[in-house]
Design a protein around this motif. Structure first.
Motif, PDB file in Angstrom:
ATOM      1  N   PHE A  11      37.348  44.019  49.257  1.00 52.15           N
ATOM      2  CA  PHE A  11      36.900  42.695  48.835  1.00 52.15           C
ATOM      3  C   PHE A  11      37.447  42.438  47.447  1.00 52.15           C
ATOM      4  O   PHE A  11      37.179  43.200  46.520  1.00 52.15           O
ATOM      5  CB  PHE A  11      35.362  42.672  48.835  1.00 52.15           C
ATOM      6  CG  PHE A  11      34.758  41.345  48.489  1.00 52.15           C
ATOM      7  CD1 PHE A  11      34.483  40.416  49.473  1.00 52.15           C
ATOM      8  CD2 PHE A  11      34.440  41.033  47.172  1.00 52.15           C
ATOM      9  CE1 PHE A  11      33.900  39.197  49.162  1.00 52.15           C
ATOM     10  CE2 PHE A  11      33.861  39.818  46.847  1.00 52.15           C
ATOM     11  CZ  PHE A  11      33.592  38.901  47.842  1.00 52.15           C
ATOM     12  N   ASP A  13      37.765  39.758  44.260  1.00 51.57           N
ATOM     13  CA  ASP A  13      37.176  38.568  43.651  1.00 51.57           C
ATOM     14  C   ASP A  13      37.915  38.284  42.350  1.00 51.57           C
ATOM     15  O   ASP A  13      37.808  39.047  41.393  1.00 51.57           O
ATOM     16  CB  ASP A  13      35.688  38.809  43.390  1.00 51.57           C
ATOM     17  CG  ASP A  13      34.941  37.562  42.955  1.00 51.57           C
ATOM     18  OD1 ASP A  13      35.583  36.547  42.632  1.00 51.57           O
ATOM     19  OD2 ASP A  13      33.700  37.613  42.932  1.00 51.57           O
ATOM     20  N   PHE A  16      35.469  36.899  38.709  1.00 49.32           N
ATOM     21  CA  PHE A  16      34.197  37.353  39.285  1.00 49.32           C
ATOM     22  C   PHE A  16      32.958  36.906  38.522  1.00 49.32           C
ATOM     23  O   PHE A  16      31.850  37.021  39.029  1.00 49.32           O
ATOM     24  CB  PHE A  16      34.187  38.873  39.490  1.00 49.32           C
ATOM     25  CG  PHE A  16      34.314  39.698  38.231  1.00 49.32           C
ATOM     26  CD1 PHE A  16      33.216  39.952  37.434  1.00 49.32           C
ATOM     27  CD2 PHE A  16      35.537  40.226  37.869  1.00 49.32           C
ATOM     28  CE1 PHE A  16      33.325  40.728  36.293  1.00 49.32           C
ATOM     29  CE2 PHE A  16      35.666  41.008  36.731  1.00 49.32           C
ATOM     30  CZ  PHE A  16      34.552  41.244  35.928  1.00 49.32           C
ATOM     31  N   GLY A  21      28.918  38.370  43.527  1.00 50.10           N
ATOM     32  CA  GLY A  21      29.672  38.451  44.779  1.00 50.10           C
ATOM     33  C   GLY A  21      30.218  39.845  45.016  1.00 50.10           C
ATOM     34  O   GLY A  21      30.164  40.375  46.131  1.00 50.10           O
ATOM     35  N   LEU A  22      30.735  40.459  43.958  1.00 51.35           N
ATOM     36  CA  LEU A  22      31.239  41.837  44.058  1.00 51.35           C
ATOM     37  C   LEU A  22      30.121  42.796  44.442  1.00 51.35           C
ATOM     38  O   LEU A  22      30.287  43.652  45.319  1.00 51.35           O
ATOM     39  CB  LEU A  22      31.846  42.286  42.729  1.00 51.35           C
ATOM     40  CG  LEU A  22      33.189  41.702  42.330  1.00 51.35           C
ATOM     41  CD1 LEU A  22      33.533  42.100  40.906  1.00 51.35           C
ATOM     42  CD2 LEU A  22      34.265  42.153  43.285  1.00 51.35           C
ATOM     43  N   ALA A  25      28.993  42.221  48.081  1.00 46.75           N
ATOM     44  CA  ALA A  25      29.975  42.752  49.037  1.00 46.75           C
ATOM     45  C   ALA A  25      29.913  44.271  49.082  1.00 46.75           C
ATOM     46  O   ALA A  25      29.948  44.876  50.153  1.00 46.75           O
ATOM     47  CB  ALA A  25      31.377  42.278  48.669  1.00 46.75           C
ATOM     48  N   ALA A  32      34.760  46.897  46.497  1.00 44.20           N
ATOM     49  CA  ALA A  32      34.968  45.619  45.825  1.00 44.20           C
ATOM     50  C   ALA A  32      35.791  45.785  44.555  1.00 44.20           C
ATOM     51  O   ALA A  32      35.547  46.686  43.761  1.00 44.20           O
ATOM     52  CB  ALA A  32      33.613  44.997  45.504  1.00 44.20           C
ATOM     53  N   GLY A  34      37.331  43.412  41.298  1.00 44.96           N
ATOM     54  CA  GLY A  34      37.262  42.117  40.639  1.00 44.96           C
ATOM     55  C   GLY A  34      38.154  42.048  39.428  1.00 44.96           C
ATOM     56  O   GLY A  34      38.426  43.051  38.775  1.00 44.96           O
ATOM     57  N   ASP A  36      38.704  39.403  35.976  1.00 44.52           N
ATOM     58  CA  ASP A  36      38.276  38.232  35.219  1.00 44.52           C
ATOM     59  C   ASP A  36      38.925  38.284  33.851  1.00 44.52           C
ATOM     60  O   ASP A  36      39.091  39.368  33.275  1.00 44.52           O
ATOM     61  CB  ASP A  36      36.756  38.181  35.079  1.00 44.52           C
ATOM     62  CG  ASP A  36      36.256  36.765  34.816  1.00 44.52           C
ATOM     63  OD1 ASP A  36      35.559  36.225  35.696  1.00 44.52           O
ATOM     64  OD2 ASP A  36      36.574  36.192  33.759  1.00 44.52           O
TER      65      ASP A  36
END
Length: 89
Positions: A11, A13, A16, A21-22, A25, A32, A34, A36
């Protein structure tokens, strides 16, 4: 994320934010990852992790940087977890 089979999936992201969400999941069995641009998001995600005490270390991986930066993209490609595809029996 109801109805989305996440167990043993990857997953990703981008952007994030708070990391919810991370974390969600990962709690459903995904590995997961992510990314950012805001380093504060990494601290917020770390704080929000307390709501998911069952998550093992390494289930959520994060990178701080811009997805528009080629070095960040290369790092994501190199470090993103590889999960074997689930094949029907």
């Amino acid at each position: 994320m109801d109805g989305i089979p996440l167990k043993d999936q990857r997953f990703l992201d981008i952007g994030f934010g708070q990391g919810l969400g991370l974390l969600a999941a990962a709690s459903e069995g995904a590995v997961a990852v992510g990314c950012d641009i805001n380093p504060t998001c990494a601290a917020v995600l770390a704080d929000n992790r307390r709501y998911y005490p069952e998550l093992p270390e390494g289930r959520v991986r994060i990178f701080v940087g811009s997805i528009l930066d080629g070095k960040v993209v290369a790092h994501l490609r190199a470090e993103a977890p590889r999960v074997a595809a689930v094949r029907p029996t």
